[in-house]
Design a protein around this motif. Sequence first.
Motif, PDB file in Angstrom:
ATOM      1  N   GLU A  52       5.436   7.287  -7.427  1.00  0.00           N
ATOM      2  CA  GLU A  52       4.665   6.919  -6.107  1.00  0.00           C
ATOM      3  C   GLU A  52       3.516   5.984  -6.007  1.00  0.00           C
ATOM      4  O   GLU A  52       3.543   4.885  -5.432  1.00  0.00           O
ATOM      5  N   ASN A  53       2.724   6.126  -6.923  1.00  0.00           N
ATOM      6  CA  ASN A  53       1.554   5.175  -7.339  1.00  0.00           C
ATOM      7  C   ASN A  53       2.201   3.909  -7.786  1.00  0.00           C
ATOM      8  O   ASN A  53       1.381   2.884  -7.422  1.00  0.00           O
ATOM      9  N   THR A  54       3.080   3.692  -8.816  1.00  0.00           N
ATOM     10  CA  THR A  54       3.589   2.642  -9.546  1.00  0.00           C
ATOM     11  C   THR A  54       4.477   1.695  -8.219  1.00  0.00           C
ATOM     12  O   THR A  54       4.161   0.444  -8.344  1.00  0.00           O
ATOM     13  N   TYR A  55       4.824   2.297  -7.438  1.00  0.00           N
ATOM     14  CA  TYR A  55       5.568   1.825  -6.391  1.00  0.00           C
ATOM     15  C   TYR A  55       4.412   0.962  -5.408  1.00  0.00           C
ATOM     16  O   TYR A  55       4.800  -0.241  -5.159  1.00  0.00           O
ATOM     17  N   ARG A  56       3.460   1.526  -5.199  1.00  0.00           N
ATOM     18  CA  ARG A  56       2.410   0.907  -4.203  1.00  0.00           C
ATOM     19  C   ARG A  56       1.912  -0.074  -5.114  1.00  0.00           C
ATOM     20  O   ARG A  56       1.587  -1.516  -4.706  1.00  0.00           O
ATOM     21  N   HIS A  57       1.329  -0.009  -6.483  1.00  0.00           N
ATOM     22  CA  HIS A  57       0.963  -1.027  -7.208  1.00  0.00           C
ATOM     23  C   HIS A  57       1.651  -2.225  -7.545  1.00  0.00           C
ATOM     24  O   HIS A  57       1.085  -3.454  -7.266  1.00  0.00           O
ATOM     25  N   VAL A  58       3.270  -2.058  -7.591  1.00  0.00           N
ATOM     26  CA  VAL A  58       3.938  -3.338  -7.831  1.00  0.00           C
ATOM     27  C   VAL A  58       4.047  -3.986  -6.439  1.00  0.00           C
ATOM     28  O   VAL A  58       4.201  -5.181  -6.336  1.00  0.00           O
ATOM     29  N   ASN A  59       4.155  -3.233  -5.406  1.00  0.00           N
ATOM     30  CA  ASN A  59       4.281  -3.845  -3.967  1.00  0.00           C
ATOM     31  C   ASN A  59       3.042  -4.827  -3.503  1.00  0.00           C
ATOM     32  O   ASN A  59       3.073  -5.719  -3.110  1.00  0.00           O
ATOM     33  N   ILE A  60       1.775  -4.251  -3.904  1.00  0.00           N
ATOM     34  CA  ILE A  60       0.552  -4.563  -3.720  1.00  0.00           C
ATOM     35  C   ILE A  60       0.656  -6.064  -4.428  1.00  0.00           C
ATOM     36  O   ILE A  60       0.171  -7.189  -3.928  1.00  0.00           O
ATOM     37  N   ALA A  61       1.207  -6.001  -5.663  1.00  0.00           N
ATOM     38  CA  ALA A  61       1.016  -7.240  -6.572  1.00  0.00           C
ATOM     39  C   ALA A  61       2.147  -8.287  -6.092  1.00  0.00           C
ATOM     40  O   ALA A  61       1.690  -9.571  -5.972  1.00  0.00           O
ATOM     41  N   LEU A  62       2.962  -7.901  -5.435  1.00  0.00           N
ATOM     42  CA  LEU A  62       3.940  -8.847  -4.914  1.00  0.00           C
ATOM     43  C   LEU A  62       3.382  -9.622  -3.920  1.00  0.00           C
ATOM     44  O   LEU A  62       3.581 -10.778  -3.729  1.00  0.00           O
TER      45      LEU A  62
END
Length: 293
Positions: A168-178
């Motif tokens: 869940e947290n990695t999903y947000r981390h990666v999409n924020i970086a995108l």
Amino acid sequence: NAGHSHIDDVGDPEVGEMLAAGFTSSADENLLDSARTMIICVPTPLSDEGGPDLTAVKGAATTIARHLHTGDLVILESTTYPGTTDEVLRPLLEQGSGLVAGVDFHLAFSPERIDPGNPHYGVANTPKIVGGLTPGCAQAAAALYGKFVDQVVQAKGTREAEMAKLLENTYRHVNIALVNEMAVFCHELGIDLWDAIDCAATKPFGFQAFRPGPGVGGHCIPIDPNYLSYKVRSLGYPFRFVELAQEINDRMPRYIVERAQQLLNTHGQALKNAHILLLGVTYKADIADQRET
Ligand SMILES: NC(=O)c1ccc[n+]([C@@H]2O[C@H](COP(=O)([O-])OP(=O)(O)OC[C@H]3O[C@@H](n4cnc5c(N)ncnc54)[C@H](O)[C@@H]3O)[C@@H](O)[C@H]2O)c1
């Protein structure tokens, strides 16, 4: 105990209700002797080398082990890498108590999913994941949370429950970086990315909107994915998505300074000695958590 809450999402009236119902807080570990359930929700920060710092988890486990009795239930809620409950917590509890997990006492992992400042979702209406060391452990944990959470979801085991939180947290981390990376080149291309995101967000399926910002703050997004990349590195290769996202998000504060410098330049001003007002010091609105700001 004085009836005052220092936590944004918990008000004094709620604390009053809890106290009236028998709640009490204490730093006396001997009280653990009369507890049937122990929930560990201590900090899991990063060490100086950037890896997991499980000092508090180990400390809490050692304390609990001194007061563990047959039939007790121990649940870890701190965010951590897959394997922690079984490989770090279980041995400390067993060695300190002489009891066997899954036989003499129940052991489970259940990720904390609180979204600070969210007025719609709290502990009761956010589904609670539980992963037990054995099916019996999972059932004991599910029975506990079922008393005050609408929906309890049982994971296959502790590792799956630990992994779910990091996913869940990695999903947000990666999409924020995108979107942060997009924000930089959209500026150069003269494209209003915020407008593009608002347009894309009208798609009723297959898209979730993330918005760019000056980096990531709080405990979850900047720190937790490191726990996962640490675990992956133990296999001998990197978790490339997380490390790239980290690099891009870490670059944003410097980028914001550069943009501020350019704006000042257009007004004939230097960055040095300029007075700059920062709006929004924490990572989102209406919360007081300044960690990793
Ligand atoms: N804050 C959130 O919104 C949130 C959301 C999801 C997950 N989490 C996870 O929950 C965990 C705790 O985060 P938090 O924000 O509640 O941290 P926090 O720092 O607000 O609270 C942690 C508490 O643990 C206590 N503590 C520290 N070491 C201890 C020890 N050895 N024995 C007993 N108590 C000890 C501290 O005194 C403090 O009261 C972290 O793993 C975090 O990733 C937090």
